[in-house]
Design a protein around this motif. Structure first.
Motif, PDB file in Angstrom:
ATOM      1  N   LEU A 141       0.827  -1.202   0.000  1.00 56.35           N
ATOM      2  CA  LEU A 141       0.000   0.000   0.000  1.00 56.35           C
ATOM      3  C   LEU A 141       0.863   1.254   0.000  1.00 56.35           C
ATOM      4  CD1 LEU A 141      -2.815   1.273   0.169  1.00 56.35           C
ATOM      5  CD2 LEU A 141      -2.687   1.061   2.664  1.00 56.35           C
ATOM      6  N   LYS A 142       2.000   1.205   0.697  1.00 55.66           N
ATOM      7  CA  LYS A 142       2.915   2.344   0.731  1.00 55.66           C
ATOM      8  C   LYS A 142       3.518   2.621  -0.643  1.00 55.66           C
ATOM      9  CE  LYS A 142       4.214   1.813   5.595  1.00 55.66           C
ATOM     10  NZ  LYS A 142       5.330   1.536   6.549  1.00 55.66           N
ATOM     11  N   VAL A 189      -1.526   3.398  -4.038  1.00 57.72           N
ATOM     12  CA  VAL A 189      -2.858   2.788  -4.035  1.00 57.72           C
ATOM     13  C   VAL A 189      -3.172   2.161  -5.388  1.00 57.72           C
ATOM     14  CG1 VAL A 189      -5.330   3.234  -3.747  1.00 57.72           C
ATOM     15  CG2 VAL A 189      -3.673   4.395  -2.275  1.00 57.72           C
ATOM     16  N   LYS A 190      -2.835   2.858  -6.477  1.00 51.50           N
ATOM     17  CA  LYS A 190      -3.105   2.317  -7.812  1.00 51.50           C
ATOM     18  C   LYS A 190      -2.322   1.033  -8.042  1.00 51.50           C
ATOM     19  CE  LYS A 190      -4.183   6.739 -10.031  1.00 51.50           C
ATOM     20  NZ  LYS A 190      -3.812   7.695 -11.116  1.00 51.50           N
ATOM     21  N   LEU A 208      -1.257  -1.061  -5.779  1.00 50.09           N
ATOM     22  CA  LEU A 208      -1.827  -2.117  -4.956  1.00 50.09           C
ATOM     23  C   LEU A 208      -3.108  -2.658  -5.571  1.00 50.09           C
ATOM     24  CD1 LEU A 208      -1.942  -3.809  -2.372  1.00 50.09           C
ATOM     25  CD2 LEU A 208      -3.143  -1.906  -1.274  1.00 50.09           C
ATOM     26  N   ALA A 209      -3.988  -1.757  -6.034  1.00 46.16           N
ATOM     27  CA  ALA A 209      -5.245  -2.194  -6.652  1.00 46.16           C
ATOM     28  C   ALA A 209      -4.981  -3.049  -7.888  1.00 46.16           C
ATOM     29  CB  ALA A 209      -6.098  -0.979  -7.005  1.00 46.16           C
TER      30      ALA A 209
END
Length: 404
Positions: free
Chosen positions: A369-370, A373-374, A376-377
């Motif tokens: 996540l760090k 966000v993109k 990770l998604a």
């Protein structure tokens, strides 16, 4: 007229003439060894020997010597009977959460926070983490790890990476958290994304390996084979589908040297301390969380809901839903749960592979996540597709071989 640049070069030449002595170069044994370990013809056998020695020491020390030889006896013969006797009311909810099954005669089957939780984290995982990081530090400080990166460059280029990706790959066998962080050393977003996905899916951590060696030693080889095949197969596919460049490796190769004991001790302490701080709480809370879900009936409801998918598509019992939920907290904990479920050997192989590729543990999830966000998604989306396709493919192979 002499320019300032020419004057500077004259000074450089003057200094060089006074300090550099020309002579015949005589390569040392270290130089010959360095050449042998980076050339494919001799380097690949050396690499296989090093990795085999790595695995042999890891399994014999963590599994046979420490866990089976000492920790099992300590926890099963002394700790478990003591806590079962001193904890009041075996029929209470608190007893189920913290001690587990009152009829269990070993810590694995008890599955309480203070029985299985402590045994898994201290009795099984800690020895595995300790010996892994010890050997990893020796390889790094001796200068062999950069040479292994050069040697693996050709193979990793096939999957959109370069040889330095071997560093996060090996780190992932200890813990995926520093491995995901190490992907930042790769040059392009494409390389970092591919490596992050492959780490989260196909690289089992040292804690999971330690549990696998302890509870399913006869199937570990098959599990690792499927994970290696998946790593190469889906790495190749991602390398073709994801746009972006794949630059050549550029890495400094230090001379071979004897690792300094002080440096080894410092690195080992920092990494082991990190395990106590970041991993053990997740193991204990993971068992507590799963036990609460069992009491609330959530595990059973999810097992009934996903039974068609697990039984028909993956070819494993619906009871594996519980371990899959636990895998989000700790995959080693999930493998320990799988060992208590009645399955055929091939179903066990499939189930453990599913645990490995299903989802990164929560600590790895936070680190991913760090990274964004993109990212990770996208990684979670790719991961879901890989789990569905590869899990079904493994089941199909079992059907074709007549062992599913």
């Amino acid at each position: 007229m002499t320019t300032p640049t020419a004057k500077r070069w004259e000074i450089v030449d003057l200094i060089a003439n006074r300090t550099v002595t020309a002579g015949e170069y005589k390569p040392s044994i270290k130089d010959y060894l360095s050449e042998l370990t980076v050339k494919p013809l001799t380097g690949i056998p050396v690499a296989l020997a090093v990795l085999y020695a790595f695995w042999s020491i890891f399994s014999s020390f963590a599994g046979a010597l420490v866990t089976d030889g000492f920790m099992v006896k300590l926890f099963d013969n002394y700790w478990l009977p003591w806590i079962q006797n001193v904890w009041p009311n075996p029929d209470s909810v608190l007893y189920f959460l913290f001690v587990g099954d009152p009829l269990a005669d070993n810590c694995f089957e008890a599955f309480g926070m203070l029985t299985s939780g402590l045994f898994v984290s201290i009795g099984v995982v800690l020895p595995a983490i300790f010996i892994f990081y010890l050997m990893m530090t020796i390889l790094e400080d001796s200068g062999y790890l950069p040479r292994l990166a050069v040697l693996m460059d050709g193979l990793f280029h096939k999957i959109g990476l370069h040889g330095y990706a071997i560093v996060p790959a090996i780190l992932g066998l200890g813990c995926n958290v520093p491995a995901v962080t190490a992907t930042r050393n790769l040059e392009t977003k494409k390389q970092r994304f591919i490596m992050m996905v492959l780490l989260a899916v196909f690289i089992p951590c040292g804690a999971q390996l330690g549990i696998m060696l302890d509870v399913i030693p006869e199937t570990v080889g098959w599990v690792m084979l499927y994970l290696i095949i998946g790593f190469c197969l889906f790495g190749f596919i991602l390398g073709k589908l994801i746009p972006g460049g794949n630059p050549e490796i550029l890495i400094d190769i230090p001379p071979y040297r004897r690792p300094a004991l002080q440096n080894i001790c410092k690195k080992l302490w920092v990494k082991t301390k990190g395990f106590f701080i970041n991993a053990i709480p997740f193991v204990l809370l993971g068992i507590l969380f799963v036990n609460v879900l069992y009491l609330l009936g959530v595990i059973q409801a999810l097992a009934d809901l996903f039974a068609p998918l697990f039984v028909t598509w993956f070819g494993v019992p619906k009871e594996t839903v519980g371990p899959l939920i636990a895998a989000f907290l700790r995959k080693d904990l999930a493998v320990a749960q799988l060992s208590t479920i009645a399955m055929t050997p091939y179903q066990m192989i499939t189930a453990v592979v599913l645990i490995s590729i299903y989802f990164p543990c929560v600590a790895t999830f936070v680190v991913m996540l760090k990274e964004g966000v993109k990212e990770l998604a996208a990684a979670v989306g790719v991961l879901a597709v890989i789990v569905f396709l590869y899990g079904g493919l493994i089941h199909l192979i079992g059907i074709l071989l007549g062992v599913a």
